[in-house]
Design an enzyme around this catalytic site. Structure first.
Site, PDB file in Angstrom:
ATOM      1  N   LEU A 169      13.604  -4.416   8.512  1.00 32.94           N
ATOM      2  CA  LEU A 169      13.867  -4.983   7.665  1.00 32.94           C
ATOM      3  C   LEU A 169      14.553  -3.747   6.683  1.00 32.94           C
ATOM      4  CD1 LEU A 169      10.190  -6.735   7.645  1.00 32.94           C
ATOM      5  CD2 LEU A 169      12.263  -8.143   8.836  1.00 32.94           C
TER       6      LEU A 169
ATOM      7  N   ILE B 222       0.931  -1.227   0.132  1.00 36.89           N
ATOM      8  CA  ILE B 222      -0.053   0.584  -0.022  1.00 36.89           C
ATOM      9  C   ILE B 222       0.858   1.276  -0.068  1.00 36.89           C
ATOM     10  CG2 ILE B 222      -2.415  -1.302   1.335  1.00 36.89           C
ATOM     11  CD1 ILE B 222      -0.896  -0.077   3.679  1.00 36.89           C
TER      12      ILE B 222
ATOM     13  N   ALA C 130       4.581  -6.854   7.256  1.00 33.51           N
ATOM     14  CA  ALA C 130       5.537  -6.668   6.689  1.00 33.51           C
ATOM     15  C   ALA C 130       6.310  -8.240   7.446  1.00 33.51           C
ATOM     16  CB  ALA C 130       6.489  -6.090   7.470  1.00 33.51           C
TER      17      ALA C 130
ATOM     18  N   GLU D 108       2.355   1.827  11.867  1.00 33.51           N
ATOM     19  CA  GLU D 108       1.580   2.962  12.637  1.00 33.51           C
ATOM     20  C   GLU D 108       1.918   3.483  13.733  1.00 33.51           C
ATOM     21  OE1 GLU D 108      -1.412  -0.406  12.845  1.00 33.51           O
ATOM     22  OE2 GLU D 108      -2.973   0.606  10.983  1.00 33.51           O
TER      23      GLU D 108
ATOM     24  N   GLN E 247       8.010   5.223   6.968  1.00 38.16           N
ATOM     25  CA  GLN E 247       6.590   4.740   7.417  1.00 38.16           C
ATOM     26  C   GLN E 247       6.773   5.665   8.565  1.00 38.16           C
ATOM     27  OE1 GLN E 247       3.464   3.241   6.489  1.00 38.16           O
ATOM     28  NE2 GLN E 247       4.648   3.622   4.792  1.00 38.16           N
TER      29      GLN E 247
ATOM     30  N   GLY F 218       5.407  -4.921  14.030  1.00 35.48           N
ATOM     31  CA  GLY F 218       4.967  -3.886  12.842  1.00 35.48           C
ATOM     32  C   GLY F 218       5.731  -2.470  13.498  1.00 35.48           C
TER      33      GLY F 218
ATOM     34  N   THR G 280      12.664   2.344   4.076  1.00 31.00           N
ATOM     35  CA  THR G 280      11.165   2.350   3.901  1.00 31.00           C
ATOM     36  C   THR G 280      10.402   1.995   5.673  1.00 31.00           C
ATOM     37  OG1 THR G 280      10.803  -0.030   3.931  1.00 31.00           O
ATOM     38  CG2 THR G 280      11.121   0.653   1.664  1.00 31.00           C
TER      39      THR G 280
END
Ligand code: MOS
Length: 741
Positions: free
Chosen positions: A622, A473, A517, A697, A630, A694, A626
Site C-alpha cells: 500500500l 502504532i 492495514a 511482522e 516495517q 500483512g 512504510t
C-alpha cells in the site's frame, strides 16, 4: 450499512486501475511533521498544563506469596501526597493484556514487581519519593520460575492457534525414514521494549471516564479499563492517537490504565501515570521462553517425508495464551506425516503474551536453522532443499494457498545477493582474523482479516475525512488510509484527512497480528465504494462507468467537480469489512527470504553482519516506504534475536534481571549494516478487497536463522541456544586457529 464480507476473490478494483496514482507510492507520513516537531501528543502528554495529579507504582518485592500488611503512614504524611491506594484492585491491575483476571487471588502476589500499591501526589517527584516510604510486608511462598523444571505442564488454550496439529502417523514415518534429523533449539524470554513507555492519563467528567493511553486495540482496552475500575463500559472512552511502538505489549492496556482510573476516582482530579522503564519490563508482558524439538524424516536425496515441531513455552496461572512457535511449521514445507504441538509450562513469572510475530519470530529461529542443518547433512544447497520440499497445497489439510511466492522470493534474493558465491564448505573463507559466511532462511507470516469499520465524510467542498477507532502504532496507518481513500475517491492526498485512535469513532480491528492495514484499509475501501455509489446515483450513471480523479467525477463527456455533486451538503457513510469464506477456503500467509553475510572473528568470536537482504511478497504493497520500514524493523530485530536479546529470569524468585535498556541489549547503529529490502509485485485476491496481506511482522520471521546459518557457514559452529553470543561460538572455534593467517 455498507458491508463487504470476504466470501470470494475480489475482481479488478479502482486500486488496480490507479487513476489517481497514489496507492502503493512511498509517500511521506501523514503525521510526519507533527511527530518530528514534537506536536503529536503521546499518551502521557495529554492534559498538559491542567490541574492533574501524578501516580507512581509501588512494585512488589517477591515472586510469589501473600501481602501481610501495607503501612502507608509515612508516605501519607509527606506534603503533597494525596492518597496511597492498596488492595486487590491494585494487584489485579497487573493481569491485563490478553487475559481476564483469572490468575489473581485476593491479597496474593503472583509475579515479581507486580504493582502492590499506588501513590498519588501533586508532583511526579513527590509520588516517586513517597513510593519508597510505603512499607509492604509479605509472606513469601515457593514459586515456579524455571521452564526446564517443568513443574506444571498443561495444554494451552487455542490462542492464537490450535496447540496441536497432527496428520498421519509421525512416529511411524520417522522411524522408517532414511535420514533422521532430531535437534532441539532454545530461545530465551524477550521483551517488546517499545520506545514509548506504557502510560495513561485518566479523567472523570461526572461518572464518564476518559483515558488517554498507549494501546493497540482500543475496544478491548475499554473493556479492560471498565472491568478493572469497576465501571460501566458505556461510560469509558479511550483515546490513543499516537503510539510509540507496541509490538504486542500494548495489544491490551497495561496496569497504568486501570491504576490511573482508580487514582482519579480516589483523588477527584485527573491522574497521570507513566510506567518507569523498569516497570515496563517487569509489569506489562513478555514473550515466553521456548524449548523446541525438531524432528524431520527425509529420503537421502532430500525429500521430506515427515515433520515434527514440539514446543514448550511458559505462561502464568490462569493464562492460556502461548507463544505458538510451530505456527509456520504447519504449512511451510511438505511431508505427509506431521506433528506440530505445544505445551505450556506454568511458571510464576510475569505473564507472557504476544510480541511481534508471535510464533514465527521464535519458531523460525529453530525450523530455519534445522532446514539448513539437514540440507548440509544431505549435501544439498539450502535453497534447492527448500524448493524440493515446496508443498502444492497446505500439507496439513490440503487447502489451496491464496497466493504464495516463497520460491520467487528465494530465487530473486539469490540472484541479487550473489548466492552462487557462497563458500561451499563451512569455515573455508577467511580474511585475516575474520571468517566469512553466507546464510539464508525463509520467512512466513500467517495472514488474517478482522472485522473493521470506518466512516468517510465528504464535506461540501469535496474534501474527505476518514474516521475510525483504528490505531497507528508507528506502522503508517494514517498514511495508508489516506492513500486508499484518495485513490478510491480520486482525490489528491492533501484533500483527505484521517482521524484515528478514539473509541467514539467507528469500531476497528485495531493494530495487531499484521492485520491492521488490510482490515482497517478494507473498511475505508468499502466506505469509499458507498460514496461512489451515492455519486453515481446523483449523476444517474452506473458506478462502474464513473472515473474519479482530482476531485472530479468523469462520466462520458461530462466532468463534474465533487462540490457540485454534493450541492452544498456534506455526505457521510460508514463501511464495514468482515472476514468470510476465503479465510477457510484458502490458506493465507505472506512469504519472504532473507540473505545474510557475516564475518566472525576467529580470535574473539565476535559476529559482524556485513549484508542483510530480505525479499518479501505480501500482496499489494500500500505504501512502499512504510512497508519497507516495517521490514527494516524486522531485520534489525532479527539481528537482536540472533546475537543479543535475552530477558534473563532469576530462577530463584522470578525477577527479570536485566529490566532496562542498559542491560537488555538490542541492536544499536554499529550492529546494523546497510539493509536491503525488496518487495515483489503480488495481488492476493482472496485476502482482502485491497488484495494485500500483512507485512508488519513478516521480516522478523526467520531473519535470525539466516544469521545463524551464515555464522555456521563462516565457522562450522552450530549454536542452537539463542542468542549466539561470543562465549557460545568460542567454545566451538578451534583452539589452534591462527589469527595472523
Ligand atoms: Mo502483534 S505481536 O499481534 O502486535
Amino acid at each position: 450499512m455498507n458491508k463487504h464480507v470476504m466470501n470470494e476473490a475480489i475482481g479488478e478494483t479502482r486500486l488496480d486501475r490507479g487513476t489517481q496514482g497514489v496507492i502503493g507510492k512511498g509517500v511521506d507520513r501523514y503525521e510526519g511533521k507533527l511527530k518530528v516537531s514534537g506536536l503529536a501528543p503521546y499518551a502521557y502528554e495529554h492534559l498538559a498544563g491542567e490541574d492533574v495529579a501524578y501516580g507512581f507504582v509501588v512494585p512488589g518485592a517477591i515472586g510469589r506469596g501473600a501481602i501481610k500488611s501495607v503501612d502507608a503512614s509515612k508516605a501519607e504524611a509527606l506534603p503533597g501526597v494525596l492518597a496511597v491506594i492498596s488492595g486487590d484492585k491494585i494487584t489485579r491491575a497487573s493481569s491485563q493484556p490478553m487475559a481476564p483476571a483469572a490468575q489473581t487471588i485476593d491479597g496474593e502476589v503472583f509475579h515479581y514487581n507486580q504493582p502492590v500499591a499506588l501513590v498519588i501526589a501533586d508532583s511526579f517527584e513527590t509520588a516517586r519519593h513517597a513510593s519508597h516510604l510505603v512499607k509492604v510486608e509479605y509472606e513469601a511462598k515457593k514459586g515456579r520460575y524455571d521452564i526446564t523444571a517443568r513443574e506444571t505442564v498443561r495444554e494451552p488454550d487455542p490462542m492464537p492457534m490450535e496447540p496441536v496439529n497432527e496428520r498421519g502417523d509421525f512416529e511411524k514415518a520417522f522411524a522408517a525414514a532414511e535420514v533422521q534429523f532430531d535437534e532441539t533449539y532454545t530461545t530465551p524470554s524477550y521483551h517488546a521494549a517499545a520506545m514509548e513507555p506504557h502510560a495513561s492519563v485518566a479523567k472523570f467528567d461526572g461518572d464518564t471516564l476518559t483515558v488517554w493511553t498507549s494501546c493497540q486495540l482500543l475496544e478491548s482496552g475499554v473493556g479492560q479499563i471498565a472491568a478493572g475500575a469497576g465501571i460501566d463500559q458505556e461510560k469509558v472512552r479511550v483515546h490513543s492517537p499516537y503510539i510509540g511502538g507496541g509490538f504486542g505489549s500494548k495489544l491490551g492496556t497495561s496496569p497504568d490504565a486501570v491504576l490511573s482510573a482508580l487514582g482519579a476516582m480516589t483523588v477527584g482530579k485527573p491522574v497521570k501515570i507513566a510506567l518507569t522503564r523498569q516497570n515496563v519490563f517487569q509489569a506489562t508482558s513478555r514473550r515466553g521462553e521456548t524449548i523446541q524439538r525438531i524432528r524431520i524424516g527425509a529420503t537421502r536425496d532430500g525429500k521430506i517425508a515427515c515433520f515434527a515441531h514440539e514446543c514448550d513455552t511458559t505462561n502464568s496461572p490462569g493464562n492460556g495464551f502461548f507463544e505458538p512457535s510451530g505456527i509456520s511449521s504447519v504449512f511451510l514445507y511438505a511431508g505427509k506425516d506431521r506433528r506440530i504441538a505445544h505445551n505450556l509450562v506454568e511458571t510464576d513469572c510475569l505473564m507472557t503474551s504476544a510480541v511481534r510475530a508471535p510464533g514465527e519470530a521464535t519458531g523460525m529461529l529453530a525450523t530455519e536453522g534445522a532446514l539448513d542443518e539437514l540440507a548440509d547433512r544431505l549435501g544439498i544447497d539450502p535453497i534447492e532443499f527448500r524448493e524440493m520440499n515446496e508443498p502444492e497445497v497446505n500439507p496439513q489439510d490440503d487447502t489451496p494457498f491464496s497466493s504464495r511466492k516463497l520460491i520467487e522470493c528465494m530465487d530473486e534474493g539469490a540472484k541479487r545477493f550473489g548466492w552462487d558465491k557462497r563458500p561451499a564448505t563451512p569455515a573455508s573463507r577467511r580474511e585475516g582474523e575474520w571468517l566469512i559466511g553466507y546464510g539464508m532462511a525463509s520467512a512466513s507470516r500467517a495472514n488474517s482479516l478482522m472485522q473493521s469499520s470506518a466512516e468517510i465524510e465528504m464535506s461540501p467542498d469535496g474534501r474527505a475525512t476518514v474516521r475510525t477507532a483504528m490505531t497507528d502504532i508507528g506502522t503508517g496507518t494514517y498514511t495508508i488510509l489516506q492513500q486508499i481513500a484518495a485513490e478510491m475517491l480520486g482525490l489528491p492526498l492533501d484533500q483527505v484527512d484521517v482521524e484515528l485512535g478514539d473509541t467514539a469513532l467507528p469500531p476497528s480491528s485495531g493494530s495487531g497480528g499484521s492485520w491492521g492495514a488490510n482490515s482497517a484499509g478494507s473498511s475505508v475501501y468499502v466506505a469509499a465504494e458507498a460514496v461512489i455509489a451515492q455519486f453515481a446515483k446523483r449523476l444517474d450513471v452506473e458506478a462502474d462507468t464513473l472515473t474519479l480523479k482530482d476531485g472530479h467525477a468523469i462520466a462520458g463527456n461530462r466532468q463534474i467537480p465533487f462540490s457540485e455533486i454534493l450541492n452544498g451538503e456534506s455526505l457521510s457513510v460508514t463501511g464495514t469489512i468482515e472476514p468470510g469464506d476465503t479465510s477457510e477456503s484458502t490458506h493465507q500467509a505472506s512469504y519472504g527470504a532473507h540473505f545474510c553475510e557475516v564475518a566472525v572473528n576467529a580470535v574473539t568470536g565476535e559476529t559482524r553482519i556485513r549484508r542483510l537482504l530480505t525479499v518479501g511478497a505480501a500482496g499489494r504493497i500500500l505504501n512502499l516506504k512504510t512497508a519497507t520500514s516495517q521490514c527494516y524493523g524486522g531485520q534489525i530485530w532479527g539481528i537482536g534475536y540472533a546475537l543479543e536479546e535475552e530477558l534473563v529470569i532469576d530462577t530463584r524468585n522470578g525477577l527479570l534481571v536485566n529490566h532496562d535498556l542498559a542491560e537488555y541489549h538490542v541492536p544499536v547503529h554499529a550492529d546494523v549494516p546497510k539493509l536491503d529490502v525488496v518487495l515483489l509485485e503480488e495481488r492476493d485476491r482472496y485476502a482482502s478487497p485491497l488484495a494485500g496481506k500483512g507485512i508488519g511482522e513478516l521480516a522478523i520471521a526467520g531473519v535470525g536463522a539466516a544469521i545463524n546459518n551464515a555464522i555456521y557457514n563462516a565457522t562450522g559452529v552450530r549454536v542452537r541456544d539463542y542468542p549466539i553470543t561470543m562465549d557460545k561460538l568460542l567454545a566451538g572455534l578451534p583452539d589452534d586457529i591462527d589469527a595472523a593467517a
